[in-house]
Design a protein around this motif. Structure first.
Motif, PDB file in Angstrom:
ATOM      1  N   ARG A  72       0.690  -1.111   0.032  1.00  0.00           N
ATOM      2  CA  ARG A  72       0.029  -0.134  -0.111  1.00  0.00           C
ATOM      3  C   ARG A  72       0.770   1.458  -0.114  1.00  0.00           C
ATOM      4  O   ARG A  72       0.602   2.175  -0.579  1.00  0.00           O
ATOM      5  N   GLN A  73       2.007   1.305   0.704  1.00  0.00           N
ATOM      6  CA  GLN A  73       2.830   2.526   0.719  1.00  0.00           C
ATOM      7  C   GLN A  73       3.570   2.704  -0.494  1.00  0.00           C
ATOM      8  O   GLN A  73       4.165   3.777  -0.789  1.00  0.00           O
ATOM      9  N   GLY A  76       1.212   4.089  -4.729  1.00  0.00           N
ATOM     10  CA  GLY A  76       0.845   5.321  -5.267  1.00  0.00           C
ATOM     11  C   GLY A  76       1.177   5.495  -6.505  1.00  0.00           C
ATOM     12  O   GLY A  76       2.354   5.756  -6.843  1.00  0.00           O
ATOM     13  N   GLY A  97      -3.634   2.226  -1.778  1.00  0.00           N
ATOM     14  CA  GLY A  97      -2.316   3.012  -1.803  1.00  0.00           C
ATOM     15  C   GLY A  97      -2.498   3.983  -2.855  1.00  0.00           C
ATOM     16  O   GLY A  97      -1.425   4.938  -3.121  1.00  0.00           O
ATOM     17  N   GLY A  98      -3.268   3.803  -3.498  1.00  0.00           N
ATOM     18  CA  GLY A  98      -3.409   4.837  -4.796  1.00  0.00           C
ATOM     19  C   GLY A  98      -2.984   4.324  -6.313  1.00  0.00           C
ATOM     20  O   GLY A  98      -2.445   5.051  -7.021  1.00  0.00           O
ATOM     21  N   SER A 100      -2.147   3.415  -9.769  1.00  0.00           N
ATOM     22  CA  SER A 100      -3.062   3.722 -10.998  1.00  0.00           C
ATOM     23  C   SER A 100      -3.970   2.945 -11.595  1.00  0.00           C
ATOM     24  O   SER A 100      -5.088   2.854 -12.219  1.00  0.00           O
TER      25      SER A 100
END
Length: 253
Positions: A72-73, A76, A97-98, A100
């Motif tokens: 997750r970290q 992004g 974690g963002g 794409s």
């Protein structure tokens, strides 16, 4: 029960190693009965179903929870590929974690069905960024290479290729093959999180296998971090095979 206050306890003494020890497999409810609905847990803010009766091991790979948090970290803004995704633990943490986009591959249709259900349990996650693909991972990695797909983050968390040291040589070839493909699919400065849960493959041999895979793929890579099970999985000094889960976080040039 005295230690935890649990109202339901389900025994899963059904691993293949019991047969090697002359013990019969045993599974079933030893306290309480099945709940009406599939139980859920929350891991790092993500809800997941746990099938304790039919799922692998305890129904959820708790030993990877710290590594899923790391995913997750790292995720992004990255295009992500999760191989051997099972019920989507790494995939959902990457979305959290963002990432794409997240392409998740597994050969088990039921596991992927539960992964989709897990995503639906988390409406805060961007479902439009997730793609689930039922396929043989080895064949699919070849297909992705032929299609000239590239990723910024790849997760390889395969099943146990070497249940014992007797299978180490054959398992080493399988680990090498999937890592070669992964290195070839990475964008420049891309990250590879690669794991082995085989007790028959020790940490140094696994590092050597991944090193040879990078060389065969023609990629310059470095190890950013060694990965393992969390602190509640101690290893007895007299039983080094207990350090079954080992992993590497690698970055290519």
């Amino acid at each position: 029960r005295q230690a935890t206050g649990c109202q339901r306890i389900y025994e899963r003494s059904d691993s293949d190693v019991r047969r090697l020890e002359g013990l019969a497999p045993v599974s079933g409810w030893i306290l309480g009965s099945a709940p009406e609905e599939m139980p859920h847990i929350s891991e790092h803010g993500v809800r997941m179903q746990v099938d304790v009766v039919n799922g692998h091991k305890t129904g959820f790979y708790l030993d990877q929870r710290d590594n899923r948090r790391l995913t997750r970290q790292l995720a992004g803004g990255r295009t992500t590929l999760n191989c051997f995704c099972y019920t989507g633990g790494f995939s959902l943490q990457a979305l959290s974690g963002g990432a794409s986009s997240v392409l998740s591959i597994d050969s088990s249709g039921p596991a992927l069905a539960m992964a989709r259900e897990n995503l639906a349990l988390n409406p805060q996650l961007p479902a439009e960024r997730a793609e689930w693909r039922e396929a043989d991972v080895f064949a699919e990695l070849r297909g992705l290479k032929n299609a000239d797909r590239r990723f910024d983050l790849i997760i390889l968390d395969p099943p146990k290729f070497a249940p014992s040291a007797l299978h180490a040589e054959r398992a080493a070839r399988a680990y090498r093959d999937i890592n070669v493909f992964a290195f070839r699919l990475l964008n420049p400065r891309g990250l590879l999180m690669t794991y082995s849960c085989s007790g028959g493959i020790n940490s140094e041999l696994f590092r050597q296998i991944v090193s040879e895979a990078a060389l065969a793929a023609g990629r310059e890579a470095r190890v950013l971090r060694r990965l393992s099970a969390p602190a509640d999985h101690p290893v007895a000094l007299s039983f080094s095979e207990g350090e079954y889960l080992k992993g590497l976080l690698c970055q290519v040039a």
